[in-house]
Design a protein around this motif. Structure first.
Motif, PDB file in Angstrom:
ATOM      1  N   GLN A   1       0.813  -1.218   0.000  1.00  0.00           N
ATOM      2  CA  GLN A   1       0.000   0.000   0.000  1.00  0.00           C
ATOM      3  C   GLN A   1       0.843   1.264   0.000  1.00  0.00           C
ATOM      4  N   THR A   2       2.115   1.145   0.177  1.00  0.00           N
ATOM      5  CA  THR A   2       2.974   2.328   0.209  1.00  0.00           C
ATOM      6  C   THR A   2       2.787   3.138  -1.064  1.00  0.00           C
ATOM      7  N   THR A   3       2.540   4.425  -0.904  1.00  0.00           N
ATOM      8  CA  THR A   3       2.381   5.261  -2.090  1.00  0.00           C
ATOM      9  C   THR A   3       3.423   6.367  -2.115  1.00  0.00           C
ATOM     10  N   PHE A   4       3.800   6.696  -3.301  1.00  0.00           N
ATOM     11  CA  PHE A   4       4.656   7.879  -3.510  1.00  0.00           C
ATOM     12  C   PHE A   4       3.924   8.787  -4.473  1.00  0.00           C
TER      13      PHE A   4
ATOM     14  N   ASP B   1       0.209  10.714 -12.505  1.00  0.00           N
ATOM     15  CA  ASP B   1      -0.892  10.044 -11.840  1.00  0.00           C
ATOM     16  C   ASP B   1      -1.016  10.395 -10.373  1.00  0.00           C
ATOM     17  N   GLY B   2      -0.136  11.264  -9.948  1.00  0.00           N
ATOM     18  CA  GLY B   2      -0.219  11.621  -8.541  1.00  0.00           C
ATOM     19  C   GLY B   2       0.185  10.455  -7.676  1.00  0.00           C
TER      20      GLY B   2
ATOM     21  N   TYR C   1       8.090   6.305  -8.787  1.00  0.00           N
ATOM     22  CA  TYR C   1       7.816   5.332  -7.729  1.00  0.00           C
ATOM     23  C   TYR C   1       9.055   4.491  -7.463  1.00  0.00           C
ATOM     24  N   PHE C   2       9.664   3.942  -8.527  1.00  0.00           N
ATOM     25  CA  PHE C   2      10.765   3.000  -8.306  1.00  0.00           C
ATOM     26  C   PHE C   2      12.068   3.694  -7.942  1.00  0.00           C
ATOM     27  N   CYS C   3      12.206   4.944  -8.366  1.00  0.00           N
ATOM     28  CA  CYS C   3      13.376   5.685  -7.894  1.00  0.00           C
ATOM     29  C   CYS C   3      13.272   5.911  -6.391  1.00  0.00           C
ATOM     30  N   ASN C   4      12.075   6.217  -5.918  1.00  0.00           N
ATOM     31  CA  ASN C   4      11.854   6.370  -4.485  1.00  0.00           C
ATOM     32  C   ASN C   4      12.133   5.075  -3.744  1.00  0.00           C
TER      33      ASN C   4
END
Lengths: 666, 422
Positions: free
Chosen positions: A332-335, A354-355, A370-373
């Protein structure tokens, strides 16, 4: 009586006896003590004739023949028996000129006048038939049957490899098993399974007289041994999809590898451009070989195991899996994706907006941010000071997936790809002076990360199996005996628990359902995949698509790479979907025109050294792009990557090294 | 003549006849094996060597009958004319003879048969020698008798040498045993042995080294026997003779012998090694015999002989077939038969009352012994290649008939050993 010296009889008798005993002594020595003479006598009279066994055929997984033996004739000549004849007609019959005739004849005479020499190698049966009727006009010439490899479907050339005459080095290494003129597997399966395929040679002991004229068999054949034909190999290949793959990849550079996840058996092994393996056989072999060596697209390269590609976005599921296992993120982790990611002062662009993005969505939309984070958190989880140590740990985890290590597939000359070592970055940035932001391009499968198509497909197997893979292999049975090598039945766990796979697989399913590869969707089959578009400093981007299907009972995992083709979604994805559907359903439901369009497209990059710009892309390409309605756009290149690429262009993208070149062939 | 009326087989030495028949049969079978091929299977096919040999054996047996039917005094009486005829034939062959293999040794008789006078020269020489030495007042130790004896032997030798047939010439040297038995000084035997030894040594060792060696040994012998003047004198003669011989060997060797003879001797002594050239025959012959091992390869199974690796396989190299197909066992049997025959002939010779018969007997033994020794030794690489046949076994009519005559004349003389003196 004049008999006064009668006692001398004893002396004379003694002399006679002495000399006879000397003769017996000598006979005793040469007949009973010294056994060299028997050896010499046999050498004089026995000619060992080697009987060549038929090489084992290779079949596909359903028993269809990939390679078999075809009879050819060597035209032999015994110069002593040749009588004057119409040389011109003879030359015309076998298709040589007078000069060639004399050259061959002198060569044969130089070898031996009484013994047979090869006059012309490997004549086809049809050519020999036409010659045979007239052979009685040419005493001293005769045909000798032998067999060469023949490929009825002309498929899977790089997989099968080819055979050729042994080199001195091979003879030396074999400890005298091979002799000059023998054939040996040089590449591919022919080489890897040489010991099984070659069979056992037989020997026929022929007797000859002092002029080398044959006099029948020695001891009525008591010491002869029959040749034992080589074993039949059942490969794991599915000829049908192999051929489909080769058709789809026509006029394109790249490869397709499909593996059955539940066994590790390789179903398709396409290397493109390919060649007709029949060209490696027969009288034209030398010329064909020369042409292939000069081909700028290097058909002899076994791309599935020898070509290197950065995995690009197809690497993203791995990021997710490792991060989940490490507890850095949960599903569920969101960036928040603001259309870019800032790594230090480098901006990594992202093609969509996409926010808030969670794992599944990140995969589905191939979100760089997302994947860089995720990667940043992963590498920084022990604090920025410990970046190096954490990176080493990360590298080990990636290696477990079969990246940067050899998978030990049963073919020779497999390459291991590359997962960069920390030393590499020490060199670029200085020791301990690099942080996650310095190497952020690894997060999106770029940078120094290089993998072979086989490794890409193998990762899909791992995901399909939820956490392990079987060692990929190409030969499933030798003769009638299944290969029960322990290493083929062992599960290789990659160190990520089963529960973490589902969210990733969810994302991959969305890729196909409504994500970047929606064009690859096959109604009725739940396929999970991931596109990749790999930046190529030499020209157009490489198109990559990896997938497995069906989701719950995976039957096939596949990796498709099309070089210089642009988006993963536009070329690699549809090719993969046709392959999967053909394999699972024996048919393709997509419109025929679409399939043929792909088959007929020519995506060959301009040959190296040519000045033709690649801008000449066809209109059809953009048309196709529209059809695929994919959102994926070329990813912006990290400046560091760009810089490095400029500095060391040789280090990246695809292996241009020629296949191991044999110096005795031109 | 009463003995003849009771049948000419009376008092015949059957043991010798049995040995003779054994050897002839062995010969016939081995000739068959040597030239055997699939096309001529019959043992009496007249187009082949073994077919012809069958005829020769038959002719020889007839000849043996005739000899046994003749009066025993006939041979003694006819020795001089027979000798003269042989000498004339030896001269004739030099004029009209057919040249086969470099030797002008054959007179063609038509029908594929031909006569080899040198074979009969052995017989007639032995007969005349026996006749002369058995005469009253003839003693080999007398100078005059010695030279006449030498003349009888040397005349045919010289004529055969002109053909030139070295092998047949050398055969006459074997008669030294006859002379020795009749009283010739043993020094002659010793000189021959010494000469042979020195000859070989001077080819193998540096001749000055050899001269030094002889000088040192001689000096030592002289030193330890200073008291015995007579001995010293004799010794000095020997030493000087040896030294002269040693120094003469090299020039003689290179000037008198023909090049192919030199090559064969060099090959034998290991001075040269050329198994494809000069050494080919002997090398292949040794391979044939050596590969026979204990039991041989079996009748008609010899590959060396059947596939023509061995040359002259039915004549001079017939022993190869024996050695290859019958092995050590067969070879030993053949050599045993010969030795048995030789000892039997000596025994027969010694039981004669007549000096003629005895001398003749020793002549027979010497000639057979020399042939067997030289022929077999040649095939196993102990002697240089000298083309002489193996008695009773080698293919060849002249040789078989002359050996048969040689032997059966002795048997005829032997059958009359009692009751008559000469």
């Amino acid at each position: 009586m004049n008999n006064s010296f009668f006692e001398r009889r004893y002396i004379i008798a003694a002399i006679f006896i002495t000399f006879m005993v000397i003769l017996l002594g000598r006979l005793f020595y040469i007949q009973l003590v010294d056994d060299r003479y028997l050896y010499f006598a046999n050498n004089n009279v026995i000619r060992k004739k080697v009987l060549f066994p038929a090489r084992g055929p290779i079949l596909d997984r359903k028993g269809k023949i990939l390679v078999q033996n075809e009879p050819v004739y060597d035209l032999m000549v015994i110069p002593k028996q040749v009588q004057p004849f119409d040389t011109l007609e003879f030359c015309k019959l076998i298709g040589i000129d007078m000069e060639g005739f004399h050259k061959r004849f002198e060569k044969a005479r130089g070898h031996s006048v009484y013994l047979a020499s090869i006059f012309e190698k490997q004549m086809s049966v049809s050519l020999y038939r036409s010659l045979q009727e007239k052979l009685s006009d040419f005493p001293g010439f005769y045909g000798q049957l032998r067999s060469v490899r023949s490929y009825p479907d002309s498929a899977a050339a790089q997989f099968l490899g080819y055979t050729g005459e042994v080199r001195d080095k091979d003879i030396e290494k074999s400890g005298g098993y091979y002799r000059l003129g023998d054939y040996i597997g040089i590449t591919g399966v022919e080489k890897a399974y040489e010991d099984v395929l070659r069979g056992q040679r037989g020997v026929e002991n022929q007797m000859v007289d002092s002029r080398n004229v044959p006099k029948g068999r020695y001891a009525n054949g008591a010491y002869d041994t029959a040749a034992v034909a080589g074993e039949r190999l059942i490969s794991s290949l599915d000829l049908k999809i192999q051929k489909l793959g080769e058709k789809l990849m026509r006029n394109k550079v790249g490869s397709i590898v499909a593996i059955e996840p539940s066994t590790g058996e390789i179903l398709a092994f396409v290397s493109s451009p390919t060649y007709d393996p029949n060209q490696m056989v027969g009288r034209e072999r030398g010329n064909n070989m020369a042409r292939m060596y000069q081909d700028p697209y290097n058909p002899l390269l076994i791309r599935p195991i020898q070509a290197y590609y950065p995995p690009g976005s197809s690497f993203k599921p791995l990021d997710g899996l490792i991060a989940l296992q490490e507890g850095i993120i949960n599903p569920q982790t969101t960036f928040f994706c603001p259309h870019y990611y800032m790594a230090g002062n480098h901006r990594v662009g992202c093609e969509h907006f996409d926010g808030p993005t969670n794992l599944s969505k990140g995969i589905a939309m191939s979100c760089n941010t997302y994947f860089c984070n995720v990667f940043d958190r992963l590498i920084n989880r022990n604090g920025p000071k410990r970046t190096r140590q954490t990176f080493i740990d990360w590298k080990a985890k990636v290696n477990k997936f079969g990246f940067g290590v050899k998978l030990d597939v049963d073919l020779p000359n497999e390459k291991k790809g590359n997962v960069p070592a920390p030393e590499r970055y020490d060199k670029i940035f200085g020791e301990n002076r690099w942080r996650s932001s310095s190497i952020i391009s690894l997060a999106i499968g770029q940078g120094e990360l290089l993998a072979t198509p086989l490794q890409l497909a193998n990762i899909e197997c791992t995901i399909a199996n939820r956490g392990f893979y079987y060692r990929p292999h190409l030969i499933k049975a030798i003769g009638d005996k299944q290969i029960t090598k322990k290493e083929y039945t062992e599960r290789n766990f990659v160190g990520v628990d089963e529960q973490y796979f589902e969210p990733v697989i969810d994302g991959m399913q969305q890729v196909v359902e409504h994500g970047t590869a929606v064009g690859a969707r096959i109604p009725g089959i739940v396929m999970c995949g991931k596109t990749g578009t790999v930046q190529n400093p030499h020209g157009k981007n490489h198109s990559i698509f990896v997938a497995f299907a069906p989701r719950d009972t995976p039957k096939i995992a596949i990796a498709v790479v099309v070089e210089n083709a642009g988006f993963g979604s536009s070329w690699a994805a549809p090719i993969a979907s046709y392959m999967v559907e053909e394999y699972l359903r024996d048919t393709i439901t997509k419109p025929k025109a679409q399939v043929e369009y792909i088959m007929n497209a020519n995506l060959l990059p301009p040959p190296k050294g040519s000045k033709v710009k690649e801008a000449k892309q066809t209109k059809a390409d953009s048309l196709k792009k529209a059809k695929a309605d994919s959102a994926e756009k070329p990813q912006p290149v990290l400046k560091s990557v760009k810089r490095k690429a400029k500095k060391q262009p040789s280090a990246v993208y695809y292996a241009n090294q020629p296949a191991v070149r044999r110096d005795d062939e031109q | 003549m009463s003995s003849n009326e009771r049948g000419f087989f009376r008092n015949i030495d059957w043991i010798t006849i049995l040995l003779y028949l054994c050897l002839c049969t062995i010969g016939w079978f081995n000739i068959h094996a040597a030239v055997y091929d699939e096309e001529h299977r019959s043992m009496v096919d007249l187009s082949t060597n073994y077919g012809k040999q069958f005829v020769f054996i038959a002719v020889s047996l007839v000849m043996a009958m005739v000899i046994l039917l003749l009066d025993y005094r006939f041979f003694s009486a006819l020795a001089p004319p027979f000798y003269i005829v042989t000498v004339l034939l030896l001269i004739l062959v030099l004029v009209v003879g057919r040249n086969v293999g470099g030797n002008q040794a054959w007179i063609s008789l038509g029908g594929g048969f031909r006569l080899q006078p040198s074979e009969f020269a052995k017989l007639s020489t032995v007969l005349l020698l026996a006749k002369y030495l058995s005469g009253t007042n003839v003693k080999i130790t007398d100078t005059e008798s010695f030279f006449i004896t030498a003349g009888i032997i040397i005349l045919p030798m010289a004529l055969i040498m002109l053909q030139p047939d070295t092998g047949s010439t050398l055969v006459f040297f074997s008669l030294i045993f006859v002379l020795y038995r009749e009283g010739l000084s043993p020094y002659f035997l010793i000189i021959i042995a010494l000469s042979a030894t020195l000859f070989i040594l001077s080819l193998l060792v540096n001749q000055w080294l050899l001269v030094a060696g002889i000088a040192v040994i001689g000096a030592l012998l002289v030193f330890f026997n200073l008291r015995n003047r007579k001995f010293i004198f004799g010794l000095l003669v020997w030493i000087v003779g040896s030294l002269g011989f040693v120094l003469a060997v090299k020039p003689l060797y290179s000037n008198v012998l023909q090049s192919h003879q030199r090559a064969r001797i060099d090959e034998l002594l290991g001075i040269t090694f050329d198994p494809r050239g000069a050494g080919y025959n002997v090398n292949q012959s040794k391979i044939a015999i050596g590969s026979g091992q204990l039991w041989g390869k079996g009748y008609l199974q010899g590959t060396q002989t059947k596939y023509s690796f061995v040359p002259e396989q039915s004549t001079d190299f017939i022993f190869c077939t024996v050695g290859e197909e019958w092995g050590f066992v067969g070879s030993s049997v053949v050599i045993g038969l010969y030795l048995f025959l030789l000892l039997r002939v000596i025994q027969i010779a010694e039981r004669q009352h007549m000096a003629f018969s005895r001398i003749y007997g020793y002549g027979v033994a010497s000639i057979i012994f020399f042939h067997v020794l030289i022929n077999i030794a040649m095939t196993i690489g102990l002697m240089p290649v000298i083309g002489i046949p193996l008695p009773f076994i080698s293919y060849g009519g002249s040789s078989l008939i002359s050996f048969t005559s040689l032997l059966f004349i002795l048997l005829k003389l032997d059958s009359n050993r009692t009751g008559y003196t000469y």
